[in-house]
Scaffold this motif. Structure first.
Motif, PDB file in Angstrom:
ATOM      1  N   TRP A 184       0.838  -1.189   0.000  1.00 15.11           N
ATOM      2  CA  TRP A 184       0.000   0.000   0.000  1.00 15.11           C
ATOM      3  C   TRP A 184       0.879   1.248   0.000  1.00 15.11           C
ATOM      4  O   TRP A 184       0.640   2.205  -0.719  1.00 15.11           O
ATOM      5  CB  TRP A 184      -0.904  -0.025   1.228  1.00 15.11           C
ATOM      6  CG  TRP A 184      -1.967   1.016   1.250  1.00 15.11           C
ATOM      7  CD1 TRP A 184      -2.244   1.961   0.314  1.00 15.11           C
ATOM      8  CD2 TRP A 184      -2.935   1.200   2.287  1.00 15.11           C
ATOM      9  NE1 TRP A 184      -3.304   2.711   0.704  1.00 15.11           N
ATOM     10  CE2 TRP A 184      -3.752   2.280   1.909  1.00 15.11           C
ATOM     11  CE3 TRP A 184      -3.189   0.553   3.512  1.00 15.11           C
ATOM     12  CZ2 TRP A 184      -4.800   2.740   2.708  1.00 15.11           C
ATOM     13  CZ3 TRP A 184      -4.233   1.021   4.289  1.00 15.11           C
ATOM     14  CH2 TRP A 184      -5.026   2.100   3.891  1.00 15.11           C
ATOM     15  N   ILE A 244      -4.531  -0.750  -2.789  1.00 11.15           N
ATOM     16  CA  ILE A 244      -5.176  -1.365  -1.641  1.00 11.15           C
ATOM     17  C   ILE A 244      -5.622  -2.738  -2.079  1.00 11.15           C
ATOM     18  O   ILE A 244      -6.570  -2.878  -2.828  1.00 11.15           O
ATOM     19  CB  ILE A 244      -6.348  -0.507  -1.194  1.00 11.15           C
ATOM     20  CG1 ILE A 244      -5.822   0.879  -0.907  1.00 11.15           C
ATOM     21  CG2 ILE A 244      -6.997  -1.112   0.014  1.00 11.15           C
ATOM     22  CD1 ILE A 244      -6.670   1.679  -0.001  1.00 11.15           C
ATOM     23  N   PHE A 304      -7.391  -5.829  -1.467  1.00 12.03           N
ATOM     24  CA  PHE A 304      -8.369  -6.425  -0.573  1.00 12.03           C
ATOM     25  C   PHE A 304      -8.300  -7.939  -0.573  1.00 12.03           C
ATOM     26  O   PHE A 304      -9.107  -8.594   0.061  1.00 12.03           O
ATOM     27  CB  PHE A 304      -9.785  -5.944  -0.934  1.00 12.03           C
ATOM     28  CG  PHE A 304     -10.151  -4.681  -0.209  1.00 12.03           C
ATOM     29  CD1 PHE A 304     -11.445  -4.452   0.198  1.00 12.03           C
ATOM     30  CD2 PHE A 304      -9.199  -3.721   0.062  1.00 12.03           C
ATOM     31  CE1 PHE A 304     -11.779  -3.280   0.865  1.00 12.03           C
ATOM     32  CE2 PHE A 304      -9.512  -2.552   0.729  1.00 12.03           C
ATOM     33  CZ  PHE A 304     -10.816  -2.340   1.127  1.00 12.03           C
ATOM     34  N   PRO A 325      -2.064  -3.910 -15.102  1.00  6.37           N
ATOM     35  CA  PRO A 325      -2.793  -3.183 -16.154  1.00  6.37           C
ATOM     36  C   PRO A 325      -3.630  -2.037 -15.619  1.00  6.37           C
ATOM     37  O   PRO A 325      -3.947  -1.112 -16.360  1.00  6.37           O
ATOM     38  CB  PRO A 325      -3.685  -4.266 -16.772  1.00  6.37           C
ATOM     39  CG  PRO A 325      -3.066  -5.550 -16.404  1.00  6.37           C
ATOM     40  CD  PRO A 325      -2.394  -5.332 -15.093  1.00  6.37           C
ATOM     41  N   ILE A 326      -4.003  -2.112 -14.357  1.00 11.30           N
ATOM     42  CA  ILE A 326      -4.898  -1.060 -13.881  1.00 11.30           C
ATOM     43  C   ILE A 326      -4.247  -0.156 -12.847  1.00 11.30           C
ATOM     44  O   ILE A 326      -4.928   0.546 -12.116  1.00 11.30           O
ATOM     45  CB  ILE A 326      -6.188  -1.645 -13.292  1.00 11.30           C
ATOM     46  CG1 ILE A 326      -5.864  -2.539 -12.092  1.00 11.30           C
ATOM     47  CG2 ILE A 326      -6.967  -2.395 -14.338  1.00 11.30           C
ATOM     48  CD1 ILE A 326      -7.087  -2.791 -11.253  1.00 11.30           C
ATOM     49  N   PRO A 335      -8.418   4.517  -7.879  1.00 10.56           N
ATOM     50  CA  PRO A 335      -8.187   3.572  -6.786  1.00 10.56           C
ATOM     51  C   PRO A 335      -9.358   2.630  -6.560  1.00 10.56           C
ATOM     52  O   PRO A 335      -9.164   1.466  -6.224  1.00 10.56           O
ATOM     53  CB  PRO A 335      -7.977   4.465  -5.562  1.00 10.56           C
ATOM     54  CG  PRO A 335      -7.675   5.796  -6.072  1.00 10.56           C
ATOM     55  CD  PRO A 335      -8.207   5.903  -7.454  1.00 10.56           C
ATOM     56  N   MET A 336     -10.572   3.127  -6.743  1.00 13.35           N
ATOM     57  CA  MET A 336     -11.708   2.282  -6.444  1.00 13.35           C
ATOM     58  C   MET A 336     -11.801   1.116  -7.431  1.00 13.35           C
ATOM     59  O   MET A 336     -12.284   0.050  -7.082  1.00 13.35           O
ATOM     60  CB  MET A 336     -13.017   3.075  -6.444  1.00 13.35           C
ATOM     61  CG  MET A 336     -13.180   3.978  -5.241  1.00 13.35           C
ATOM     62  SD  MET A 336     -12.708   3.254  -3.647  1.00 13.35           S
ATOM     63  CE  MET A 336     -13.899   1.973  -3.451  1.00 13.35           C
ATOM     64  N   ASN A 337     -11.322   1.331  -8.657  1.00 17.05           N
ATOM     65  CA  ASN A 337     -11.297   0.213  -9.602  1.00 17.05           C
ATOM     66  C   ASN A 337     -10.380  -0.885  -9.091  1.00 17.05           C
ATOM     67  O   ASN A 337     -10.669  -2.069  -9.197  1.00 17.05           O
ATOM     68  CB  ASN A 337     -10.812   0.685 -10.979  1.00 17.05           C
ATOM     69  CG  ASN A 337     -11.861   1.492 -11.693  1.00 17.05           C
ATOM     70  OD1 ASN A 337     -12.723   2.081 -11.060  1.00 17.05           O
ATOM     71  ND2 ASN A 337     -11.814   1.510 -13.014  1.00 17.05           N
ATOM     72  N   ILE A 385      -9.568  -1.422  -6.017  1.00 19.23           N
ATOM     73  CA  ILE A 385     -10.202  -2.064  -4.867  1.00 19.23           C
ATOM     74  C   ILE A 385     -11.216  -3.093  -5.325  1.00 19.23           C
ATOM     75  O   ILE A 385     -11.231  -4.229  -4.851  1.00 19.23           O
ATOM     76  CB  ILE A 385     -10.855  -1.017  -3.960  1.00 19.23           C
ATOM     77  CG1 ILE A 385      -9.779  -0.219  -3.260  1.00 19.23           C
ATOM     78  CG2 ILE A 385     -11.778  -1.679  -2.965  1.00 19.23           C
ATOM     79  CD1 ILE A 385     -10.299   0.782  -2.281  1.00 19.23           C
ATOM     80  N   MET A 386     -12.050  -2.719  -6.255  1.00 13.19           N
ATOM     81  CA  MET A 386     -13.072  -3.651  -6.735  1.00 13.19           C
ATOM     82  C   MET A 386     -12.435  -4.873  -7.375  1.00 13.19           C
ATOM     83  O   MET A 386     -12.925  -5.993  -7.215  1.00 13.19           O
ATOM     84  CB  MET A 386     -14.002  -2.952  -7.741  1.00 13.19           C
ATOM     85  CG  MET A 386     -14.869  -1.893  -7.129  1.00 13.19           C
ATOM     86  SD  MET A 386     -15.854  -2.532  -5.760  1.00 13.19           S
ATOM     87  CE  MET A 386     -16.628  -1.038  -5.170  1.00 13.19           C
ATOM     88  N   LEU A 387     -11.357  -4.654  -8.093  1.00 11.60           N
ATOM     89  CA  LEU A 387     -10.697  -5.800  -8.708  1.00 11.60           C
ATOM     90  C   LEU A 387     -10.165  -6.742  -7.649  1.00 11.60           C
ATOM     91  O   LEU A 387     -10.324  -7.964  -7.739  1.00 11.60           O
ATOM     92  CB  LEU A 387      -9.557  -5.340  -9.620  1.00 11.60           C
ATOM     93  CG  LEU A 387      -8.858  -6.489 -10.346  1.00 11.60           C
ATOM     94  CD1 LEU A 387      -8.770  -6.221 -11.828  1.00 11.60           C
ATOM     95  CD2 LEU A 387      -7.468  -6.754  -9.796  1.00 11.60           C
ATOM     96  N   VAL A 426     -11.221  -7.023  -4.663  1.00 13.95           N
ATOM     97  CA  VAL A 426     -12.373  -7.669  -4.019  1.00 13.95           C
ATOM     98  C   VAL A 426     -12.779  -8.888  -4.838  1.00 13.95           C
ATOM     99  O   VAL A 426     -13.029  -9.974  -4.312  1.00 13.95           O
ATOM    100  CB  VAL A 426     -13.557  -6.694  -3.884  1.00 13.95           C
ATOM    101  CG1 VAL A 426     -14.829  -7.443  -3.534  1.00 13.95           C
ATOM    102  CG2 VAL A 426     -13.271  -5.655  -2.820  1.00 13.95           C
ATOM    103  N   GLY A 427     -12.807  -8.709  -6.157  1.00 15.64           N
ATOM    104  CA  GLY A 427     -13.106  -9.837  -7.034  1.00 15.64           C
ATOM    105  C   GLY A 427     -12.100 -10.969  -6.842  1.00 15.64           C
ATOM    106  O   GLY A 427     -12.459 -12.141  -6.782  1.00 15.64           O
ATOM    107  N   LEU A 428     -10.836 -10.590  -6.740  1.00 20.29           N
ATOM    108  CA  LEU A 428      -9.776 -11.580  -6.511  1.00 20.29           C
ATOM    109  C   LEU A 428     -10.027 -12.348  -5.222  1.00 20.29           C
ATOM    110  O   LEU A 428      -9.891 -13.564  -5.165  1.00 20.29           O
ATOM    111  CB  LEU A 428      -8.412 -10.898  -6.418  1.00 20.29           C
ATOM    112  CG  LEU A 428      -7.667 -10.616  -7.709  1.00 20.29           C
ATOM    113  CD1 LEU A 428      -6.380  -9.880  -7.389  1.00 20.29           C
ATOM    114  CD2 LEU A 428      -7.371 -11.902  -8.440  1.00 20.29           C
TER     115      LEU A 428
END
Lengths: 336, 236, 292
Positions: C33, C39, C41, C90-91, C96-98, C100-102, C104-106
């Motif tokens: 971080w 970040i 998750f 790639p991202i 940042p929220m993208n 985080i969401m990725l 989270v998916g992981l």
């Protein structure tokens, strides 16, 4: 232009007709999938108001779902109050909580990841707090006992067979989408989006960004709580983990993200596309592959973030815009 | 219209603005100049409500506005533009402007009408449906002014509006500002480009190290030895 | 709620020992971080993976748990690098929220892969160290926890030394402070990120091996530890190593003493409350100097 509008109107009418008549020609299992699609669509639309429009991504929205579910269920099972009324009590409590969370976080200027972390912590804290409240069943949770009347008890939000529940959630979803599309056209909606796009610029242009964000939080919280009541009534069993936990929190936002953050139809499209696939694969694979459908959700989430972060609807809009500029061909240069 | 008295801003041991006092009369175009780090942007931020002064007073229309939040300052009639343009990238030019228009016109149809009027004023009507992220720098600057204009301000703070623009584009902006001033809007401009200051301002304030070192007409300022010393031969 | 000095003493000891593990889990996150502003998750899920690896080596292969570090650390390094290259790199420039969401998916993917392959069973390894206990006055010191504490300290120190004293380490720190300046002086920033992510992940491998003698593993074990890592990192200050160590101890003590004083699982609520308060009032952490 007018033709396009009329076409989409017809499309909408057809979809609504199909949705409203589904229980008449489909079996219980299909109706169940329909309920799931609508439930997740509804929750995603509710989340989208704060997460998509206002751009404040809450990762702990289950906090509000749990408040709604527990409040109405407690009032129903311990005091006999019909969930139709209990859900509004839950909604009010959630609204208050939404105000509290919003005020606390936004007054201290929390954004993005930091805001997300606080919401996670709050939802998790709720899990542990409710775990310790024996009055609401502690870790065992609460069961929404079947009142046991022939034909169900519609006034107590209990239905014989899935059809009744289907119509409840259908109406809720339709209303929520309508609310969402109505808000976005008004000053409040514009201001929300402006806060998401550039908070300082919005503030400088007279937008009370703190108030607008808090209002979005309250609205989203109330809507989510109402969904929590439905969850309790339909699934008939709630415990701290399945209504306050990170599982529900993620599932709430999943379809909004995949379908298209910040759009009116994105959350619905996301649920519509994914939930049936996941549920069908879950029943097809059977119990030995418990968790496979969440695997699907996770994979789609990663793929969407990598390749189409604006979601399905975002991608659709982009393609449509590109097609339009290619066909219009009027020498207008769009610097990108 | 605007009275600044003994304004001071401290940051963790560094005094960015020190005992600054000046007035802006209604209908004027006042320039605020000074070398880099002189405290111009900090002053702007305090006027617009983005920073709270450590001490001193800001009175706008004879009302004390210290510590008010930016949206409140805007509603009182003082709008600002940003040095680095701050459009709403995924909203159209029209929608960008409507955000400003909403201050005085809560109804969406009214706000849209007002926004279109403003777009005519800043010559962006033909780009009304273009997304903020697809504009050229000059168009973004005009949009920046347009957004602020839509809030129907009495006083408009322009923060280095000419930065990054080519000569002809600067002239373009100059003409616009002068026209708006003639229509009754008071301006306080921060600028590096001497040409802008000299051509537009009725009065100029010079800052250095957070303090005012000179005040007067553009002609007086350009002959002031303290001013020339502060810029150390730097001519734009 | 029985209060006694013995109980408190026990809580103190356990809290410090556990705090060491918390610290080790967190320094990896602090590195990731702090360096890349990513970040992750799925941080807890990486730990979970490592724990499964360690568990199977111990339970099925009869390995000494501490020897599994030789497998878990490199394995996690590799997994970290793979995941970074394929999904995170790639991202890196996206909002940042993208990211985080990725992640989270992981985390969903990893959790449910574990669920599918290993079922929801809670798996406990029985090792030679599991029942090793010392007695200090009226206080029980679990040998496995003590070893974990010492091991964490050693690992954290090695990591710190690496970052401060080696050229690669300094490159990582430079890239975290100022990405552009680092590029200008010839540091390959992308490889630096890769390395930092790999090392951060590898540290979880070490932590997992240290934990297996006294902690169970299951698909959801990462949820708690992942969240704790965030609490510790925020408390100690982003990218602040010594801060993470101290914060780890503080949280360990909070959990432990809280558990002995408060009924049920309310100790956790205390931990989260501290987390929320720090986020609101002092997001740079107790020791952090940098503003967010």
């Amino acid at each position: 232009m007018k033709t396009r509008f009329r076409n989409s109107f017809i499309l909408l009418a057809v979809i609504l007709l199909a949705a409203f008549t589904l229980p008449f020609f489909a079996g219980e299992y299909i109706i169940h999938i329909g309920v799931l699609v609508l439930f997740y669509a509804y929750m995603a639309v509710a989340w989208n108001i704060l997460g998509g429009y206002a751009g404040q991504h809450s990762l702990g929205h289950a906090l509000f779902m749990g408040i709604g579910a527990y409040t109405s269920t407690y009032l129903f099972t311990r005091m006999g109050l019909t969930p139709w009324l209990g859900m509004w009590v839950g909604g009010a409590l959630a609204g208050l909580t939404g105000w509290f969370v919003g005020y606390l976080c936004f007054r201290y200027g929390l954004k993005g990841p930091y805001f997300a972390l606080v919401t996670i912590a709050m939802a998790e804290a709720a899990v542990y707090i409710v775990n310790n409240m024996s009055a609401v069943g502690g870790a065992q949770g609460l069961e929404v006992a079947w009142v046991g009347r022939e034909g169900g008890a519609p006034l107590l939000m209990q239905f014989d067979g899935k059809g009744g529940y289907y119509y409840v959630i259908l109406v809720m979803t339709v209303l929520s989408v309508w609310l969402s599309s109505w808000l976005i056209k008004r000053r409040f909606g514009y201001q929300l989006v402006s806060v998401r796009e550039n908070e300082d610029a919005a503030e400088a242009l007279g937008v009370d960004t703190l108030r607008v964000k808090i209002q979005a939080s309250i609205i989203s919280a109330i809507m989510t709580a109402l969904g929590g009541t439905f969850f309790a009534q339909y699934f008939t069993y709630i415990n701290p983990r399945n209504v306050f936990g990170e599982g529900p929190s993620v599932q709430i936002l999943l379809f909004a993200i995949i379908g298209g953050l910040g759009t009116v139809w994105g959350p619905v499209v996301g649920a519509l596309v994914l939930v049936p696939v996941a549920e069908l694969s879950r029943s097809w694979l059977g119990g030995s592959f418990a968790g496979a459908h969440i695997l699907l959700y996770g994979t789609v989430m990663v793929l969407v973030m990598l390749f189409m972060p604006n979601g399905i609807v975002g991608l659709y809009e982009k393609i449509r815009a590109q097609l339009k500029s290619r066909s219009s061909n009027d020498g207008k240069s769009e610097a990108s | 219209m605007l009275e600044v008295t003994n304004l001071r801003k401290d940051f963790d041991g560094l005094t960015a603005v020190h005992d600054l006092s000046f007035n802006v009369e209604t209908g004027q175009i006042v320039g605020l100049i000074g070398p880099n780090g002189a405290g111009k942007t900090t002053t702007f931020a305090m006027l617009a409500g983005f920073l709270t002064p450590t001490s001193g007073e800001i009175r706008f229309h004879d009302k004390r506005i210290n510590g008010l939040k930016p949206h409140q300052v805007c509603k009182l009639g003082m709008a600002r533009t940003f040095q680095i343009v701050q459009p709403f990238p995924d909203m159209t030019v029209l929608e960008n402007t409507m955000i400003g228009a909403y201050v005085r016109h809560p109804n969406t149809a009214d706000a849209r009408r007002k926004a279109m009027e403003v777009l005519e004023r800043v010559n962006l009507v033909h780009k009304a449906d273009t997304l903020g992220r697809n504009l050229t720098l000059l168009e973004l600057k005009r949009l920046e002014i347009g957004k602020a204009l839509a809030t129907e301000p009495g006083l408009l703070l322009l923060d280095e509006v000419a930065a990054g623009l080519k000569d002809a584009e600067v002239d373009n902006i100059l003409v616009l500002v002068r026209q708006l001033n003639e229509e009754g809007i008071t301006f306080l401009i921060v600028e590096h480009l001497m040409k802008v200051i000299m051509n537009l301002s009725h009065s100029v304030i010079v800052l250095d190290f957070g303090q005012m070192i000179a005040q007067g007409t553009p002609q007086e300022i350009s002959r002031n030895p303290a001013v020339l010393a502060a810029y150390l031969g730097k001519e734009e | 709620m029985v209060f006694s000095f013995e109980l408190l003493g026990q809580a103190l000891v356990t809290g410090i020992l556990i705090g060491g593990i918390f610290a080790l889990i967190s320094v990896g996150l602090s590195l990731i971080w702090g360096v890349m502003r990513i970040i992750n998750f799925a941080h807890g899920e990486f730990l979970m993976l490592a724990m499964y690896i360690a568990y199977f080596l111990v339970a099925k292969g009869g390995w000494d748990p501490y020897l599994t570090i030789l497998v878990t650390a490199p394995a996690l390094f590799l997994i970290g690098v793979l995941i970074f290259q394929s999904t995170i790199r790639p991202i890196l420039k996206d909002p940042p929220m993208n990211q985080i969401m990725l992640t989270v998916g992981l985390s969903l993917i990893l959790q449910n892969l574990a669920l599918v392959f290993f079922k929801a069973d809670v798996l406990t390894a029985n090792t030679a160290y599991t029942r090793l206990n010392f007695f200090l006055g009226g206080v029980v010191v679990r040998g496995s926890q003590l070893i974990a504490f010492l091991g964490s300290g050693l690992a954290a120190y090695l990591l710190y030394w690496f970052l401060q004293k080696t050229e690669t380490g300094r490159a990582i720190r430079a890239a975290s402070i100022n990405r552009d300046a680092a590029t200008l002086v010839g540091i390959n920033v992308r490889n630096t990120y890769l390395l930092a992510f790999g090392i951060g992940s590898a540290s979880l491998g070490v932590a997992a091996s240290l934990m297996i003698p006294f902690y169970y593993t299951s698909p959801t074990v990462g949820l708690f530890f992942g969240l704790i890592a965030y609490v510790v990192v925020v408390l100690g200050g982003l990218g602040n190593f010594p801060g993470a160590l101290v914060a780890g101890l503080i949280i360990g003590l909070t959990e432990s003493i809280g558990a002995s004083l408060l009924p049920g699982s309310l100790a956790r609520v205390l931990t989260f409350s501290i987390f929320i308060i720090v986020l609101l009032l002092r997001p740079q952490g107790i020791f952090g100097g940098k503003q967010k």
